[in-house]
Design a protein around this motif. Structure first.
Motif: not given
Ligand code: UDP
Length: 404
Positions: A140-169
């Motif tokens: 959202x903030x970096x747009x085209x300058x974001x160097x994260x791999x394209x799948x990052x958001x999908x992985x993060x969504x899947x991880x939120x369900x795959x792990x036993x607990x998400x520790x938010x800060x």
């Protein structure tokens, strides 16, 4: 309990320079605090140099294990995904065959999460995950300058369900995760702590320039930390100097593109004589700069947590921060500091000017900030809260480990 902390790119042994971010510091201090609570802690980080021993006993009482995954040199964190399979297999092998099987594993950053879920499933170890920033926010903030791999958001969504607990800060992260589709019931909110032995109100303070108020702002030399907004705010704050700490060491600053742009901006705003770039400093020295300040300003565009606000508060200095990420939770507007909108030099300038002109308000903010740090942001409290989370995870019946 035996606790595995997995931090693939941010080694707790590399803490203390201006280019090492919050995650390495967080992992080092968390691991030490967990040891302080009587736990047996091992930190797993990627081997990024051939010179590193396999195992290093850290001063905090935990061990750091260097995991062979990918080339033994520094690799930017956005390029680590292809090596996470190897990292996860190595962890699984250790936990299944070795003498040390953790009761729980806590992964830091999404790529660590992938490796840890892989290993946890195979070894029957429950997994907690702290994201330390989300791909959705970065995009959202970096747009085209974001160097994260394209799948990052999908992985993060899947991880939120795959792990036993998400520790938010922070609260903002909880909202982001809910919008991402992570069930609220899987989350627990445990803010980071701050090292009160280093960041404390008493102790040496850097020398002051007579007759000038001092603003201190700290962070890596990147655009999103908002140093340019602080410089743009300065013309509205006469007689104040702004000390910027962070980035490469002072002697390398002239070669740093961002530092050069910041200096040029200060010149064009007519405030170059009031802006001092110190480069990155070790944390003890950094604390003496915080203590020398009338106000600490932290003005990022977005921020997964924002340790520097806590550090300023812990040094007994009022903080003006942007109303983003963890800063919106740690700084209580009008009580321990002031919150302003991000990317708004006018609002920032007004807030700084008002606070510098009001000694009583600065004193009351600083006192309330210290109270808040002591009651809510000690590492001991954080380690106790996480210890309770780990306890519930380790007592949940685990499915029989899958065959490799
Ligand atoms: N830091 C440091 N030396 C410096 C500048 C920063 O040790 O010269 C540390 C600072 O004390 C803080 C961390 O780096 O603990 C930065 O954390 P923050 O959450 O502000 O930002 P990040 O870099 O993770 O985006």
């Amino acid at each position: 309990m035996r606790i595995a902390v997995v931090s693939e790119h941010a080694s707790p042994l590399a803490v203390g320079g201006g280019d090492v971010g919050e995650q390495g510091t967080h992992v080092a201090e968390l691991a030490a605090a967990l040891v302080g609570e009587g736990h047996d802690v091992r930190v797993y980080t990627r081997r990024d140099s051939p010179a590193l021993p396999d195992v290093v006993p850290a001063a905090g009482g935990y061990r750091v294990l260097h995991v062979p995954a990918g080339p033994a040199r520094r690799v930017p964190r956005d390029e680590l995904l292809p090596h996470m399979g190897e990292f996860g297999r190595w962890l699984a092998g250790q936990w299944r065959d070795g003498a040390w099987l953790p009761d729980v594993a806590h992964a830091h950053f999404w790529t660590s999460g992938l490796a840890t879920v892989h290993a946890g499933r195979r070894a029957g170890v429950p997994v907690a995950l702290t994201y330390h920033g989300l791909g959705t926010v970065r995009r959202r903030h970096q747009g085209a300058r974001d160097t994260s791999p394209p799948g990052r958001v999908g992985y993060e969504r899947a991880l939120g369900r795959a792990v036993d607990r998400v520790v938010a800060q922070c609260q903002e992260e909880v909202g982001e995760l809910v919008r991402l589709g992570v069930p609220r019931s899987r989350m627990v909110l445990v803010p980071s702590g701050v090292d009160e032995r280093i960041f404390r109100p008493d102790g040496p303070a850097a020398p002051r320039h007579p007759g000038r108020s001092r603003i201190v702002t700290v962070g890596r030399m990147v655009e999103r930390k908002g140093f340019q907004e602080v410089v743009r705010a300065l013309p509205a704050v006469p007689d104040a100097e702004c000390v910027v700490v962070g980035g490469p060491p002072a002697e390398m600053l002239p070669a740093d593109g961002f530092a050069r742009r910041l200096t040029a901006l200060a010149e064009s705003c007519g405030v170059a004589d009031r802006v001092k770039l110190l480069g990155g400093l070790p944390r003890e020295e950094l604390a003496s700069w915080y203590r020398s300040a009338d106000v600490v300003v932290t003005a990022p565009w977005y921020e997964p947590f924002g340790l520097t606000a806590l550090e300023g508060m812990a040094c007994g200095v009022p903080v003006i921060g942007t109303n983003v990420g963890g800063i919106a939770d740690t700084v209580v507007d009008g009580l321990t500091g002031d919150l302003v909108p991000p990317r708004d030099p006018r609002a920032l300038g007004m807030a700084i000017r008002r606070l510098l002109a009001d000694n009583v308000r600065r004193f009351t903010y600083a006192t309330a900030a210290l109270d808040r740090i002591r009651s809510r942001y000690s590492w001991k409290r954080c380690a106790e809260q996480l210890g309770a989370v780990y306890e519930t995870l380790s007592t949940v019946a685990r499915p029989a480990p899958a065959v490799a």
